[in-house]
Design a protein around this motif. Structure first.
Motif, short mmCIF file in Angstrom:
data_model
loop_
_atom_site.label_atom_id
_atom_site.label_comp_id
_atom_site.label_asym_id
_atom_site.label_seq_id
_atom_site.Cartn_x
_atom_site.Cartn_y
_atom_site.Cartn_z
N PHE A 116 0.83 -1.21 0.00
CA PHE A 116 0.00 0.00 0.00
C PHE A 116 0.86 1.27 0.00
N GLY A 117 2.07 1.16 0.54
CA GLY A 117 2.96 2.31 0.55
C GLY A 117 3.64 2.54 -0.79
N PRO A 120 -0.12 3.64 -4.89
CA PRO A 120 -1.34 4.36 -4.49
C PRO A 120 -2.60 3.81 -5.16
N LEU A 123 -5.24 1.38 -3.41
CA LEU A 123 -6.34 1.84 -2.56
C LEU A 123 -7.65 1.89 -3.33
N GLU A 161 3.88 3.14 6.69
CA GLU A 161 3.28 4.25 5.94
C GLU A 161 2.09 3.74 5.09
N GLY A 162 2.27 2.57 4.51
CA GLY A 162 1.20 1.98 3.69
C GLY A 162 -0.03 1.63 4.55
N VAL A 164 -0.92 3.05 7.35
CA VAL A 164 -1.58 4.29 7.77
C VAL A 164 -2.42 4.85 6.62
N ARG A 165 -1.86 4.77 5.42
CA ARG A 165 -2.59 5.26 4.24
C ARG A 165 -3.86 4.43 4.03
N LEU A 166 -3.73 3.13 4.21
CA LEU A 166 -4.90 2.24 4.05
C LEU A 166 -5.99 2.63 5.06
N LYS A 168 -6.51 5.38 6.51
CA LYS A 168 -7.07 6.70 6.24
C LYS A 168 -8.12 6.66 5.12
N HIS A 169 -7.89 5.82 4.10
CA HIS A 169 -8.75 5.89 2.92
C HIS A 169 -9.77 4.76 2.82
#
Ligand code: SF4
Length: 257
Positions: A116-117, A120, A123, A161-162, A164-166, A168-169
């Motif tokens: 995921f990091g 993009p 996602l 980081e991946g 956290v991004r996951l 979030k979205h």
């Protein structure tokens, strides 16, 4: 060619589940010591059609009209199998096909979460999935390297980081899996850092996994059950219970692997 759909089987976490494998044995971005599929033979972060998605979609369409599906419909279609499913660049279109063809079923993705990091677009591809089960087994780079033996491009920082991004979205459920190995990631210091990360991520569930089948590497073990329960409590999660088939359904369950 590898088998791409298997089951339905009883999954410890998801109940009756049809497994979907998107990569050849054993293609992964990690080479976890505890992997129950065996040692990773293709360590990669390259997303591509590792197996042709057209072929996988044809198999799913055949399955939709089979008596296997009519007589024993699964609760979940689960991306899992012989390696890391998010390495398949066909993931998004296969998710869309399942959504259209099997509107009553849910979709789950069991993933190590490392990509995921890097990508993009992933996602967007997982947007329609109901449940994602990513992994986080380490809170320090050192432990990550020991337990998960990543591809050289994958650091714990990138993995984190991946995730956290996951979080979030992604609007579906996230159940974070933490695999515990004795003497490797179960020290108080490691678990305290891991708890901080878990609290920050705040997934819907935290599941503690442990060795109940032979692993890729010999000589490793999980702590005894009583200690696993304490660790689960400390991390705010639950221990995944041993596999059991509800007795009433045992006779009717076609277990195909
Ligand atoms: S991420 Fe999963 S498939 Fe890959 S090595 Fe680890 S346990 Fe095995």
């Amino acid at each position: 060619m590898e088998k791409c759909i298997f089951g339905p089987i009883y999954s410890r976490r998801l109940g009756v589940s049809l497994g979907i494998n998107l990569v050849p044995y054993k293609t992964c971005s990690l080479n976890c010591l505890y992997c129950e599929c065996g040692e990773t033979t293709s360590l990669t972060i390259e997303r591509k059609e590792h197996l042709p998605s057209q072929w996988i979609m044809e198999e799913l369409i055949k399955y939709a009209s089979s008596s296997r599906f009519r007589n024993f419909p699964p609760l979940y279609f689960t991306f899992a199998g012989l390696g890391e499913p998010t390495l398949s660049s066909g993931l998004g279109k296969i998710v869309n096909l399942i959504k259209k063809t099997f509107p009553e079923q849910k979709i789950a993705l069991i993933t190590n979460g490392t990509l995921f990091g890097f990508y993009p677009e992933l996602l967007k591809e997982v947007k329609e999935i109901d449940l994602i089960i990513p992994s986080l087994d380490a809170a320090t780079e050192e432990t990550f390297k020991i337990v998960n033996q990543p591809h050289p491009a994958v650091s714990l920082a990138a993995h984190w980081e991946g995730l956290v991004r996951l979080k979030k979205h992604f609007t579906g459920e996230i159940w974070l899996e933490v695999f515990i190995l004795s003497g490797m990631n179960d020290s108080e210091a490691e678990l305290t850092l891991l708890r901080d990360k878990i609290n920050f991520l705040s997934p819907q569930r935290v599941q503690i996994n442990w060795l109940d089948r032979p692993a890729a590497y010999q000589g490793i073990q999980s702590p005894p059950f009583a200690r696993l329960k304490k660790i689960a409590q400390f991390l705010g999660g639950e221990v995944i219970l041993p596999f059991s088939i509800p007795p009433a359904r045992e006779q009717e369950t076609p277990v195909v692997s």
